[in-house]
Enzyme design. Structure first.
Site, PDB file in Angstrom:
ATOM      1  N   PRO A   1       0.820  -1.216   0.000  1.00 14.87           N
ATOM      2  CG  PRO A   1      -0.810  -1.586   1.604  1.00 14.87           C
ATOM      3  CD  PRO A   1       0.507  -2.102   1.128  1.00 14.87           C
ATOM      4  CD  GLU A   2       3.505   2.761  -4.004  1.00 13.44           C
ATOM      5  OE1 GLU A   2       3.467   3.876  -4.570  1.00 13.44           O
ATOM      6  OE2 GLU A   2       4.093   1.780  -4.492  1.00 13.44           O
TER       7      GLU A   2
ATOM      8  CE  LYS B   1       4.745   4.620   0.757  1.00 12.84           C
ATOM      9  NZ  LYS B   1       5.791   3.608   0.562  1.00 12.84           N
TER      10      LYS B   1
ATOM     11  CG  ASN C   1       9.133  -0.101  -6.141  1.00  5.60           C
ATOM     12  OD1 ASN C   1      10.019   0.689  -6.450  1.00  5.60           O
ATOM     13  ND2 ASN C   1       9.217  -1.387  -6.407  1.00  5.60           N
TER      14      ASN C   1
END
Length: 390
Positions: free
Chosen positions: A2-3, A54, A176
């Protein structure tokens, strides 16, 4: 993993599903979780959520007249690799539900659960955002931009731009897949020096003769890297659903997969940065590409793979002789460098620990993009504890 967009989608989910629900009783923690107990009990309370970068803050607010009398309590969650929230019947809890909030018994009992298969997620009492994190790229764009451009002398910007984008002190919410998509849209080599890329933005000035609408149009047509750090995550949030993850379902992931242009896509190349994270790109990697790094291209057959297959390539197996075999051959034992202790905001602390050299590397457990496997419910003896922060 999760971002920023997934955390924001999770906050939308909690606020939508818990609107109008009354929770009661104690907060229940699974016995296998090493996160802290939540000392909260109330006969009636509401739950609300707010995301920043985040992190996600969950607030438990007692209703007037609730017993025992007490102040609201806030918890801050970092999702690690597989964290998410689910609302389920209290008698059919999802596997790996490590924190549970139960509705009042007046109707069908439900449980809001923090579910985390790999247990890299964390929660902390008190409601304070993690110190050192920069402004949120989604909700605090002006502060985020100023924070980056004001601190370009920081040594973080001596590094390649792909690594700097994971530094949560400056890019809180970028992870990422987002860094790959942002750099790809601007055709910026991932291993170009970060300061070289960002210093050019300090001189960027629109003509004062342009009207406000013309300036807005010019920015929309030619966004710079910091503007894309805001707008690209926003696109993911606007897709709706839950982004990617084992619980998102094929329908949710189909929209996300169609949105991707670079990350894990056929024809794209990949390299590992110095923190062991895979960066996807097209064309020249840039002057700071790791020496000896071998760029690999995603084969076209990947287009026919499911979402669980679009992952960072696992580390290659260590082919160096084992300690036992080295002893038999009369070879000296190899030493390994110590890994830094504790999470680091400079290394995107959502990332899993990078295996030490010279040790056998095991295939990682199921995450949001791996092929789903049958997973048994948590038991203390079957699933070793991991460590990571977000």
């Amino acid at each position: 993993m999760p971002e920023g967009p997934e955390l924001h989608l999770a906050s939308h989910f909690v606020n939508k599903e818990c609107r109008g629900l009354v929770f009661s009783g104690c907060v229940e923690k699974s016995p296998v979780s090493r996160n802290p107990e939540v000392p909260f009990e109330s006969s009636a309370y509401h739950i609300s959520a707010l995301a920043r970068g985040k992190e996600l803050r969950l607030t438990l607010s007692p209703l007037p007249g609730a017993q025992p009398p007490r102040e609201p309590l806030a918890l801050v969650f970092r999702f690690g690799m597989t964290g998410s929230f689910q609302l389920a019947p209290s008698d059919v809890l999802p596997p790996h539900a490590h924190l549970r909030f139960y509705t009042a018994p007046s109707g069908p009992r439900l449980a809001l659960c923090f579910v985390d298969i790999r247990r890299f997620g964390h929660w902390e009492l008190g409601g304070e955002w993690q110190p050192g994190r920069g402004p949120c790229v989604l909700l605090e764009y002006e502060q985020f931009r100023e924070n980056v451009l004001r601190n370009l002398a920081d040594k973080a910007f001596d590094r390649p731009i792909c690594e700097a984008l994971l530094d949560q002190r400056f890019f809180n919410g970028i992870g990422n897949y987002l860094r790959a998509e942002i750099l790809h849209r601007l055709r910026i080599p991932p291993f170009e020096k970060a300061r070289t890329v960002l210093e050019a933005l300090q001189q960027r000035r629109l003509s004062p003769e342009l009207t406000l609408s013309q300036k807005i149009k010019a920015k929309l047509q030619n966004p710079d890297l910091l503007e894309l750090c805001h707008s690209v995550p926003k696109e993911v949030v606007q897709l709706g659903g839950k982004g990617y993850g084992p619980e998102s379902g094929e329908e949710d992931f189909a929209a996300f997969r169609a949105w991707l242009r670079c990350y894990g896509m056929p024809g794209m190349s990949s390299l590992r940065d110095r923190n062991g994270r895979t960066i996807w790109f097209q064309g020249d990697p840039g002057p700071l590409a790791p020496k000896g790094g071998k760029s690999r291209k995603k084969k076209s057959k990947g287009a026919r793979q499911g979402p669980e297959d679009r992952v960072e390539d696992p580390p290659p197996p260590n082919k160096s002789p084992s300690k036992t075999r080295r002893a038999r051959r009369g070879l000296p034992e190899q030493t390994t460098a110590q890994q830094p202790k504790g999470p680091s905001l400079q290394q995107d602390p959502e990332a899993p620990p990078v295996p030490e050299k010279g040790k056998r590397r095991r295939r990682p457990a199921t995450s949001g993009h791996h092929r789903p496997q049958k997973v048994k419910a948590d038991t203390p003896s079957l699933e070793p504890e991991g460590t990571s922060a977000s």
